[in-house]
Design an enzyme around this catalytic site. Sequence first.
Site, PDB file in Angstrom:
ATOM      1  N   CYS A   1       0.850  -1.211  -0.040  1.00 27.29           N
ATOM      2  CA  CYS A   1      -0.045  -0.038   0.207  1.00 27.29           C
ATOM      3  C   CYS A   1       0.928   1.099   0.134  1.00 27.29           C
ATOM      4  CB  CYS A   1      -0.836   0.172   1.255  1.00 27.29           C
ATOM      5  SG  CYS A   1      -1.750  -1.439   1.430  1.00 27.29           S
TER       6      CYS A   1
ATOM      7  N   ARG B   1       4.986   0.419  -6.972  1.00 29.80           N
ATOM      8  CA  ARG B   1       5.138  -0.603  -5.791  1.00 29.80           C
ATOM      9  C   ARG B   1       4.162  -1.426  -5.692  1.00 29.80           C
ATOM     10  NH1 ARG B   1       7.861   2.708  -1.115  1.00 29.80           N
ATOM     11  NH2 ARG B   1       6.999   1.277   0.344  1.00 29.80           N
TER      12      ARG B   1
ATOM     13  N   TRP C   1      -3.141  -2.666  -1.490  1.00 29.63           N
ATOM     14  CA  TRP C   1      -2.718  -3.906  -1.680  1.00 29.63           C
ATOM     15  C   TRP C   1      -3.390  -4.742  -0.937  1.00 29.63           C
ATOM     16  CZ3 TRP C   1       0.047  -8.397  -0.009  1.00 29.63           C
ATOM     17  CH2 TRP C   1       0.240  -9.198  -0.781  1.00 29.63           C
TER      18      TRP C   1
ATOM     19  N   ASN D   1      -1.554   1.842   6.270  1.00 27.16           N
ATOM     20  CA  ASN D   1      -1.055   0.844   5.802  1.00 27.16           C
ATOM     21  C   ASN D   1      -0.392  -0.207   6.948  1.00 27.16           C
ATOM     22  OD1 ASN D   1      -0.469   1.827   3.346  1.00 27.16           O
ATOM     23  ND2 ASN D   1       1.713   2.505   3.244  1.00 27.16           N
ATOM     24  N   GLY D   2      -0.453  -1.396   6.737  1.00 27.08           N
ATOM     25  CA  GLY D   2      -0.200  -2.325   7.597  1.00 27.08           C
ATOM     26  C   GLY D   2      -1.513  -3.494   7.878  1.00 27.08           C
TER      27      GLY D   2
ATOM     28  N   GLU E   1      17.081 -18.044  -8.540  1.00 31.11           N
ATOM     29  CA  GLU E   1      16.584 -16.747  -9.178  1.00 31.11           C
ATOM     30  C   GLU E   1      16.101 -16.793 -10.610  1.00 31.11           C
ATOM     31  OE1 GLU E   1      16.210 -13.896  -7.968  1.00 31.11           O
ATOM     32  OE2 GLU E   1      16.613 -12.670  -9.752  1.00 31.11           O
TER      33      GLU E   1
ATOM     34  N   LYS F   1      12.554 -15.080 -11.631  1.00 28.99           N
ATOM     35  CA  LYS F   1      12.278 -14.144 -12.819  1.00 28.99           C
ATOM     36  C   LYS F   1      11.490 -14.667 -13.599  1.00 28.99           C
ATOM     37  CE  LYS F   1      13.537 -11.529 -11.310  1.00 28.99           C
ATOM     38  NZ  LYS F   1      14.164 -10.905 -10.175  1.00 28.99           N
TER      39      LYS F   1
ATOM     40  N   GLU G   1       7.706 -14.973 -12.075  1.00 30.27           N
ATOM     41  CA  GLU G   1       6.848 -13.780 -11.520  1.00 30.27           C
ATOM     42  C   GLU G   1       6.524 -12.789 -12.507  1.00 30.27           C
ATOM     43  OE1 GLU G   1       9.188 -11.459  -8.749  1.00 30.27           O
ATOM     44  OE2 GLU G   1      11.275 -11.751  -9.822  1.00 30.27           O
TER      45      GLU G   1
ATOM     46  N   HIS H   1      16.036 -36.986  -6.958  1.00 30.59           N
ATOM     47  CA  HIS H   1      15.266 -37.377  -5.622  1.00 30.59           C
ATOM     48  C   HIS H   1      13.854 -37.000  -5.475  1.00 30.59           C
ATOM     49  CE1 HIS H   1      19.088 -38.425  -3.776  1.00 30.59           C
ATOM     50  NE2 HIS H   1      19.508 -37.294  -4.320  1.00 30.59           N
TER      51      HIS H   1
ATOM     52  N   LYS I   1       6.438  -3.914  -4.970  1.00 27.22           N
ATOM     53  CA  LYS I   1       7.772  -3.691  -5.064  1.00 27.22           C
ATOM     54  C   LYS I   1       8.356  -3.870  -3.577  1.00 27.22           C
ATOM     55  CE  LYS I   1      11.640  -2.456  -6.768  1.00 27.22           C
ATOM     56  NZ  LYS I   1      12.093  -3.755  -7.524  1.00 27.22           N
TER      57      LYS I   1
HETATM   58  C1  F6R Z   1      12.019 -10.561  -7.220  1.00 23.34           C
HETATM   59  C2  F6R Z   1      11.970  -9.445  -6.155  1.00 23.34           C
HETATM   60  C3  F6R Z   1      11.748  -9.809  -4.726  1.00 23.34           C
HETATM   61  C4  F6R Z   1      12.298  -9.082  -3.761  1.00 23.34           C
HETATM   62  C5  F6R Z   1      12.123  -9.482  -2.262  1.00 23.34           C
HETATM   63  C6  F6R Z   1      12.872  -8.792  -1.307  1.00 23.34           C
HETATM   64  O1  F6R Z   1      12.214 -10.043  -8.435  1.00 23.34           O
HETATM   65  O2  F6R Z   1      12.058  -8.414  -6.421  1.00 23.34           O
HETATM   66  O3  F6R Z   1      11.711 -11.472  -4.502  1.00 23.34           O
HETATM   67  O4  F6R Z   1      13.846  -9.298  -3.930  1.00 23.34           O
HETATM   68  O5  F6R Z   1      10.518  -8.988  -2.204  1.00 23.34           O
HETATM   69  O6  F6R Z   1      12.661  -7.298  -1.514  1.00 23.34           O
HETATM   70  P1  F6R Z   1      13.720  -6.211  -0.753  1.00 23.34           P
HETATM   71  O7  F6R Z   1      15.111  -6.523  -1.592  1.00 23.34           O
HETATM   72  O8  F6R Z   1      13.159  -4.904  -1.293  1.00 23.34           O
HETATM   73  O9  F6R Z   1      13.740  -6.566   0.458  1.00 23.34           O
END
Ligand code: F6R
Length: 578
Positions: A2, A28, A70, A96-97, A456, A460, A463, A479, A573
């Site tokens: 949010c 975000r 959100w 927020n929260g 990773e 990527k 998502e 396994h 974000k």
């Molecule tokens: C993946 C991604 C998330 C962040 C995670 C941590 O592409 O962006 O997995 O890496 O939410 O976010 P931060 O680094 O802001 O703590």
Amino acid sequence: MCGIFGVVGTKDNASKLVFAGLKDIEYRGYDSWGISFFTDNRFKTLKKIGFLPKSLNLVSSTLSIGHTRWATHGGVTDENAHPHMDCTNKLTLVHNGIFENYLELKNTLKNHKFKSQTDTEVIIHLIEEQLKSQPLAEAVATVFNKLQGLNAVVVSDGKDIVACKIGSPLVVGRTKNGFIIASDPNAILQHTSELIFLEDGQQVILNSSLELFDLKTSAEIKPQFTKVKWEYAGENLKDFPHFMLKEIYEQPQVLYNQIQNLENIENIAQEIKKAFGTYFIGCGSAGYACILGEYLFSQITKKHVNFALGSEFNYTEHFLTDKSLLIAISQSGETIDIVEPVSSAMKKGVKVVALTNTLGSTLYRMSDIKMMLQAGPEKAVASTKALLAMIANILLLSFAVAGKLKEGVDVIEKSVKEIESILQKKDLIQKLAIKIHKVRHIYVLGRGLSYPVALESALKIKEVSYIHAEGLAGGELKHGPIALIEKGTPVIVYVPDDETKGAILANAMEVKARGAYIIGVAAENNQLYDYFFQVSDCRASSVLPNIVFAQFLGYFLATKLGYNPDKPRNLAKSVTVK
Ligand code: F6R
């Protein structure tokens, strides 16, 4: 998650500024939004599901607050979007929260009409009730002190904006026409660089002046504005269609930034040497950077460092002492699953190093040693350049602890050249994306340093393209997961020129024998591969270009499937709730 943006001032453009401010924080992630503005002695509120329009005809007002939501409590509906009003429509509130004891406190309210299913709406009715015996600021403090959980609230009666916070960020900016309050300092920077970051347990009252209080003692606190020197990171795509692509292209420069000033690396390396136990924590991509840290330290310094996912650290931290060192890694610096374990570790006397991309963030402010990632603002939800900056720093740290920092700089320089060459041949990855975009599953295999790279890569891909992707340690295939391989299943295999080569090629053979379509990412071609993408060997830093391959693949799969890679569904974000 949010976002909050509010304005009180002398000019009648407050609602327009709030609308523009919400646009600045929309990266975000959110699913609905709303704006309240005070006009003709009452609040008017607009709410909508979905993205903010490009422009909105807003009525003139000198006070306005807005929110991007959100969803946590209650579905995505107009009614559940913030701001929420009291029964008389004289008060408006954004939050927020997560307010954990909302049901218990809701049950204390009699004769109040609720329009939503949210925890937030309970807060405004509690304040309405409290106003019978206290003025606004005191009523807000009384109610806020009863809330359990990590929350930020911004309330207005049309005259004042009153805000309180614990654990969820709020920052106030002073302009020549009044004050702005927001959950993200970047949204304020185009208006002013004079900011106050509210601390937990503080309350601010904004009108023609600013007053700051301690929520528990009601003692007045002298406001201290910080003049920040950061640049406003506005909507500037240059010639790129998406931020994700722009940020992938910025990576050579970002990596170059990491080797410019190594003083911080040297200092933190000294702390690691002194510490009795070093722990790396991060979430999501940052968590994978931490796993990589364990491998890099083992190989380069022959030293064991521990890693944990931020969200799990609280459950395994019982061994921390005042000799431990915690390196907390977070792009946003606001991830609650990092902020919480850091705060509980600090209570045990643990020294905390913050590696973050966001100056002034909660993590940045609370840590003993602060190190900026120097990646520049990352606007796409999926992390690209910030992650590469994290990995480069961990790599440099491991070389520094081993007393070979110059070697660390060399391997990073090598990887920069390799990434530049990948940028030149991205069309090959686009062709691959076109070929495989209809599949339902993709598997990614790596061993050693390439294992976190596989994790990773899968993250990527999934998502942004919504194709199920799974990263696996090559040895784990047999396994269980090998049961899922069918004719044509794409399997990406990272084959760097290191100790893992023989074993990972054997894993590739195993899945090939079951019909998999093998995508080899390697220095040399091999007849096993159905598709080969060349990444020259850069020793330990080969992980960096290998990740860039997966970033492009995710990006091209998403765009081929018609999705916006900058705003993947359900994701945010900055993850400020548990
Ligand atoms: C993946 C991604 C998330 C962040 C995670 C941590 O592409 O962006 O997995 O890496 O939410 O976010 P931060 O680094 O802001 O703590």
